[in-house]
Motif scaffolding. Structure first.
Motif, mmCIF file in Angstrom:
data_model
loop_
_atom_site.group_PDB
_atom_site.id
_atom_site.type_symbol
_atom_site.label_atom_id
_atom_site.label_comp_id
_atom_site.label_asym_id
_atom_site.label_seq_id
_atom_site.Cartn_x
_atom_site.Cartn_y
_atom_site.Cartn_z
ATOM 1 N N MET A 1 -42.990 3.830 -31.996
ATOM 2 C CA MET A 1 -41.921 3.162 -32.991
ATOM 3 C C MET A 1 -40.979 2.278 -32.472
ATOM 4 N N THR A 2 -40.558 1.483 -32.894
ATOM 5 C CA THR A 2 -39.581 0.410 -32.413
ATOM 6 C C THR A 2 -38.070 0.964 -32.430
ATOM 7 N N THR A 3 -37.521 0.635 -31.295
ATOM 8 C CA THR A 3 -35.931 0.988 -31.417
ATOM 9 C C THR A 3 -35.249 -0.400 -31.859
ATOM 10 N N SER A 4 -34.191 -0.378 -31.867
ATOM 11 C CA SER A 4 -33.569 -1.564 -32.828
ATOM 12 C C SER A 4 -32.715 -2.142 -31.656
ATOM 13 N N GLU A 5 -32.339 -1.900 -30.631
ATOM 14 C CA GLU A 5 -31.661 -2.791 -29.759
ATOM 15 C C GLU A 5 -32.506 -2.991 -28.363
ATOM 16 N N ILE A 6 -32.278 -4.177 -27.781
ATOM 17 C CA ILE A 6 -32.664 -4.504 -26.660
ATOM 18 C C ILE A 6 -31.866 -3.794 -25.380
ATOM 19 N N PRO A 7 -32.443 -3.006 -24.595
ATOM 20 C CA PRO A 7 -31.698 -2.403 -23.657
ATOM 21 C C PRO A 7 -30.940 -3.203 -22.640
ATOM 22 N N ALA A 111 -29.992 -8.539 -31.434
ATOM 23 C CA ALA A 111 -31.432 -8.545 -32.091
ATOM 24 C C ALA A 111 -32.303 -7.669 -31.442
ATOM 25 N N ASP A 112 -33.388 -7.290 -32.124
ATOM 26 C CA ASP A 112 -34.381 -6.579 -31.437
ATOM 27 C C ASP A 112 -35.342 -7.432 -30.493
ATOM 28 N N ILE A 113 -35.376 -8.610 -30.560
ATOM 29 C CA ILE A 113 -36.117 -9.471 -29.504
ATOM 30 C C ILE A 113 -35.555 -10.968 -29.503
ATOM 31 N N SER A 129 -36.471 -8.079 -25.430
ATOM 32 C CA SER A 129 -36.899 -7.021 -26.371
ATOM 33 C C SER A 129 -36.645 -5.658 -26.269
ATOM 34 N N CYS A 130 -36.733 -5.109 -27.496
ATOM 35 C CA CYS A 130 -36.391 -3.704 -27.570
ATOM 36 C C CYS A 130 -37.680 -3.080 -27.100
ATOM 37 N N ALA A 131 -37.886 -1.766 -26.628
ATOM 38 C CA ALA A 131 -39.200 -0.932 -26.425
ATOM 39 C C ALA A 131 -39.957 -0.969 -27.521
ATOM 40 N N ASN A 132 -41.362 -1.235 -27.408
ATOM 41 C CA ASN A 132 -42.320 -1.042 -28.455
ATOM 42 C C ASN A 132 -42.061 -2.041 -29.602
#
Length: 226
Positions: A1-7, A111-113, A129-132
């Motif tokens: 599942m995609t998380t919503s934030e870039i770590p 953003a997520d990426i 990028s966020c994970a996944n």
């Protein structure tokens, strides 16, 4: 599942000549902002080549032989970025990328990426990028197919021909062929997926530098390339 934030982690990888003065100062531009808490809550990780090998061994054991068979460090480096961003997320920064405007940078990573464009080609000098995320999961799936010798579709065979360096040419073709151009434009006021760049000359005209801009106004990093 995609998380919503870039770590909030900045990655640098050891490259053979990254001890030169210019590249060291580029890396320091990020470390200093983290130290001063201007990149609030951000951490930094420096990967050695041994760290990279250990990561692939533990997180992608099925790709280890493929990874070690790549003919030079820069190819392994480009592939490693994809593997880490897929599994853990974060922001990969090449050692010749200097942070100029922390406020603008923080504004544009909401953003997520994010991936940038340089003259109609993906610029891999900085990627976040966020994970996944769907893009990086698709990239890892494609790499796995190549590594395992799995039968490829006609489109995938075409991409394989551009895969040798796993760098900007391949990534640009992959995104276009997979019709993923708009995958990250969830908020166009914050981030554009393919971002314009304005070429400027360094003082004295002795070195070319490219100012990466998200909106043609807020210049937040420089690429100090030859």
């Amino acid at each position: 599942m995609t998380t919503s934030e870039i770590p909030k982690v900045i990655y640098h990888v050891s490259i053979e000549d990254n001890t030169c003065k210019d590249k060291r100062s580029c890396i320091d531009s990020w470390l200093q902002e983290i130290k001063n808490n201007n990149l609030k809550d951000y951490t930094h990780k420096f990967w050695s080549q041994l760290d990279m090998l250990d990561y692939v061994t533990s997180r992608y054991p099925h790709l280890l032989d493929f990874y070690t068979s790549l003919p030079c460090f820069i190819y392994r480096y480009e592939g490693f970025k994809i593997l880490v961003l897929c599994k853990d997320g974060g922001i990969f920064v090449d050692p010749d990328i200097r942070l100029l405007d922390t406020t603008a940078f923080l504004h544009h990573v909401k953003a997520d990426i994010f991936i940038l464009e340089l003259y109609k080609s993906i610029f891999t000098g900085i990627m976040g990028s966020c994970a996944n995320h769907e893009l990086f999961k698709s990239l890892v799936d494609f790499i796995t197919k190549i590594a395992s010798g799995e039968t490829l579709s006609a489109i995938e065979n075409g991409l394989k021909c551009k895969f040798s360096s796993i760098g900007p040419t391949f990534l640009t073709a992959f995104i276009k062929e997979k019709n993923m151009i708009g995958v990250v434009t969830k908020d166009k006021d914050i981030l554009s997926f393919l971002c314009p760049m304005d070429k400027v000359e360094a003082p004295g005209g002795s070195e070319r530098k490219y100012s990466i801009m998200w909106d043609w106004k807020n210049c937040c990093i420089n690429y100090c390339g030859n």
